[in-house]
Design a protein around this motif. Structure first.
Motif, short mmCIF file in Angstrom:
data_model
loop_
_atom_site.label_atom_id
_atom_site.label_comp_id
_atom_site.label_asym_id
_atom_site.label_seq_id
_atom_site.Cartn_x
_atom_site.Cartn_y
_atom_site.Cartn_z
N ALA A 19 0.84 -1.20 0.00
CA ALA A 19 0.00 0.00 0.00
C ALA A 19 0.87 1.25 0.00
O ALA A 19 0.64 2.17 -0.79
CB ALA A 19 -0.93 0.00 1.21
N ALA A 20 1.88 1.27 0.86
CA ALA A 20 2.77 2.42 0.93
C ALA A 20 3.47 2.62 -0.41
O ALA A 20 3.59 3.73 -0.92
CB ALA A 20 3.79 2.24 2.05
N ASP A 21 3.90 1.52 -1.01
CA ASP A 21 4.57 1.56 -2.31
C ASP A 21 3.63 2.17 -3.35
O ASP A 21 4.01 3.09 -4.09
CB ASP A 21 4.95 0.11 -2.70
N SER A 22 2.38 1.70 -3.37
CA SER A 22 1.44 2.19 -4.38
C SER A 22 1.11 3.67 -4.17
O SER A 22 0.76 4.37 -5.10
CB SER A 22 0.16 1.38 -4.36
N LEU A 23 1.23 4.13 -2.93
CA LEU A 23 0.91 5.54 -2.64
C LEU A 23 2.09 6.46 -2.96
O LEU A 23 2.00 7.67 -2.79
CB LEU A 23 0.49 5.70 -1.18
N GLY A 24 3.21 5.86 -3.37
CA GLY A 24 4.32 6.67 -3.84
C GLY A 24 5.50 6.73 -2.89
O GLY A 24 6.41 7.54 -3.08
#
Lengths: 354, 281
Positions: free
Chosen positions: B186-191
């Protein structure tokens, strides 16, 4: 170039993914237009989640291209794709408040404080969470957590919204409510969305188009109406529950092919050139049963009350024929009774048995 | 089951361990506490006269205060080094595949499989002025005079970290393993960059493990006796080594007992502090 059509939000060409010896995706082609809501539907293990993870960038395809707004994103990690994801488990940061969860993506984008606060407030407002901004995720109900996950994904103004079984953990009533909310929010924002589900009702009620997947490939890609009206194989028909599938000898007869049912019953289908098409499909609500005398017709071996309709189950030598009719008309067909059944050839189709 | 019945059952289950702790932990501590309140006598070890003089001496004498500060300082250094070495290790182990994970955990725990005294002497052999490391470095012509590796704070820290690292790593692995991979996705997908994921997601969520590992390591380090005694070469004294000295060579049992109580108080304070900081678990 001003009048050229914009590239699709998402274009996938010949994507292959394998994990060791397991071939999870076998050549997927898919284009999703701007603002479109597409469902990836299929049984577990069909590759729908692999496809979602490939679009997101968690999985790199062995072969093929993924394009976002005309940009090839091969090799780009998820953080460079500007995709909002709603995870099945919501994956909310448990140590942060609802507001901080929503702010996280803006923090990563180095959005100025005041603007970030305004955008987060708007996202919380859209999802009806404004009054819960200071709560921790574990203090929220499942439906509220789902909304936080959604707010966190849309606040970054993603080029694409991915949803992985977003409503799977909710109970039935809440799920239906969230389907409506999710759909209307997606419309209002005009964001392109791809969502994974194994629930055909959910796919039908939300998606503009449905990608039915099977064994790592696309079995059929159509609007819900077209899919329901014209599944292209017996498997798709069975999976989405688009009617009876009758496998039996078909007698050719003046442009029609007729199923060998007892006298009084009549199900026939217009002849078809496709030698593969051997299974007769007839929608549940297109069958008309008539009361038959003792020993005649087919036996009523089951009745199921479905709310708006009653399902009669009739034993034939080609399997159980299921007919849906209004409750008032179903009175004449008690359990154990006899019925003739017929359907207009216009409503019957021949499907390949795959 | 009735409440009385349940209580009786609880008593039966807890009786053995309660008797054990009363007999072999609480009673000895009470005896030590009593001893710390007696007056020192050079002729008879102690005189059973009630006095707070030992505590007054320990709390006001700069020698004892310095000793306590050095002991706590040693504990903090060992904890910090163990944390800095253990965190990346635990991160890798927590994210490794099952086979790799078992192997890495076995290697991490291996220091605990060697007897404490044997292990300590092995460090002496390695780190002494004529030890393996100095001999090789001199043989290679890299150094002229031997490096001061043994018989000082450096060797004590090495010896203690060697024992404490498995405790720290295990505490961290347990917590890091339980962090849902979806959170990182999730953190990765949020940038979020890798650094930001570590700093904003993994680190805060592993605080309970950092706390538990630090508590174990710190308590172990400030109470350790064999390692500072053997690897410190008389130059590193801690509360524990001084307790030993008070009960043997200088035969001042009341002050020795007072130092035992001081060490217990420090350890209890750390446990209480840990409980306060990590209330949420």
């Amino acid at each position: 170039m001003a009048d050229s059509t914009p590239p699709p939000s998402l274009a996938i060409a010949d994507v292959h993914v394998s994990y060791g010896a397991f071939h999870a995706l076998r050549g997927i082609d898919l284009a999703v237009a701007r603002g479109e809501f597409v469902a990836l539907l299929g049984p577990s293990g069909c590759g729908k989640t692999s496809l979602l993870r490939t679009i997101a960038g968690f999985v790199q395809p062995d072969r093929g291209a993924v394009m976002l707004n005309g940009r090839d994103v091969a090799g780009l990690p998820p953080r460079r794709r500007n995709i909002g994801i709603v995870f099945q488990s919501y994956a909310l940061f448990p140590h942060m408040s609802v507001l901080d969860n929503v702010l996280f993506g803006l923090e990563c984008r180095k959005v100025a404080k005041a603007e970030a606060a305004a955008r987060a407030e708007r996202a919380l407002g859209l999802t009806g969470l404004s009054h819960l901004a200071d709560r921790r995720p574990r203090q929220l109900s499942g439906g509220q957590q789902q909304r936080v996950a959604l707010a966190r994904a849309i606040v970054i103004e993603p080029d694409l919204l991915l949803l992985d079984e977003p409503l799977g953990a909710l109970d039935k009533q809440l799920r239906v409510q969230m389907q409506t909310e999710l759909k209307s929010l997606q419309r209002r924002l005009g964001v392109t969305a791809v969502f994974v589900t194994h629930d055909q009702e959910e796919a039908m009620s939300m998606a503009d188009r449905i990608v039915v997947m099977r064994d790592g490939a696309i079995a059929q890609l159509d609007t819900p109406e077209a899919l329901f009206a014209a599944p292209n194989t017996a498997w798709v028909c069975e999976f989405i529950g688009a009617g009876n599938l009758l496998r039996g000898p078909l007698a050719s007869e003046g442009g029609l092919r007729r199923l060998a049912l007892p006298p009084g019953s009549d199900i026939a289908v217009p002849a078809n050139d496709d030698a593969d098409a051997t299974v007769l499909q007839v929608p549940f609500d297109k069958l008309r049963p008539r009361v038959a005398g003792p020993g005649e017709g087919l036996e009523v071996t089951g009745r199921r009350f479905l709310g708006a309709t009653v399902e009669l189950q009739l034993a034939s030598e080609f399997g159980t024929i299921r007919a849906h009719l209004p409750p008032a008309e179903a009175h004449g067909f008690p359990f154990g009774g006899r019925a003739h059944v017929s359907a207009s050839p216009d409503h019957c189709r021949l499907l390949p048995d795959r | 089951m009735s409440t009385r019945h349940r209580r009786a059952e609880l008593l039966i289950y807890l009786a053995p361990v309660t008797i054990f702790y009363i007999g072999f932990l609480i009673l000895p501590y009470l005896m030590v506490l009593r001893l710390s309140l007696f007056r020192f006598s050079s002729m008879r070890l102690y005189v059973p006269e009630f006095t707070l003089a030992n505590y007054a001496a320990v709390i006001t004498d700069p020698f004892y205060l310095g000793l306590m500060a050095r002991t706590v300082g040693l504990g903090l250094i060992v904890t910090l080094v163990s944390l800095l070495l253990g965190y990346p290790l635990a991160l890798k182990i927590a994210r490794a595949g099952p086979a790799m994970k078992s192997a890495l955990i076995a290697i991490t725990l291996s220091p605990l499989l060697i007897n404490l005294v044997v292990r300590t002497y092995a460090w002496l052999v390695l780190l002494g002025d004529t030890g393996v490391v100095n001999t090789w470095l001199r043989g290679l012509g890299l150094i002229g005079a031997p490096l001061p590796l043994g018989g000082n704070l450096f060797s004590v820290v090495i010896g203690l970290v060697h024992i404490c690292l498995p405790l720290m790593a295990l505490s961290l692995i347990g917590v890091l393993e339980r962090i849902d991979n979806a959170l990182i996705d999730a953190a990765d997908s949020l940038g979020a960059s890798r650094g930001r994921i570590l700093w904003r997601v993994i680190l805060p969520l592993s605080l309970p493990g950092i706390g538990a590992g630090s508590l174990l390591t710190f308590s172990f380090a400030i109470s350790a006796f064999v390692t500072p005694a053997l690897l410190g070469g008389n130059r590193v004294s801690t509360i524990a080594t001084l307790i030993y000295e008070k009960f043997t060579f200088s035969a001042n049992w009341p002050v020795g007992a007072t130092l035992v109580v001081v060490l217990l108080v420090i350890n209890t304070a750390v446990v209480v502090l840990h409980g306060r900081l990590f209330k949420e678990g």
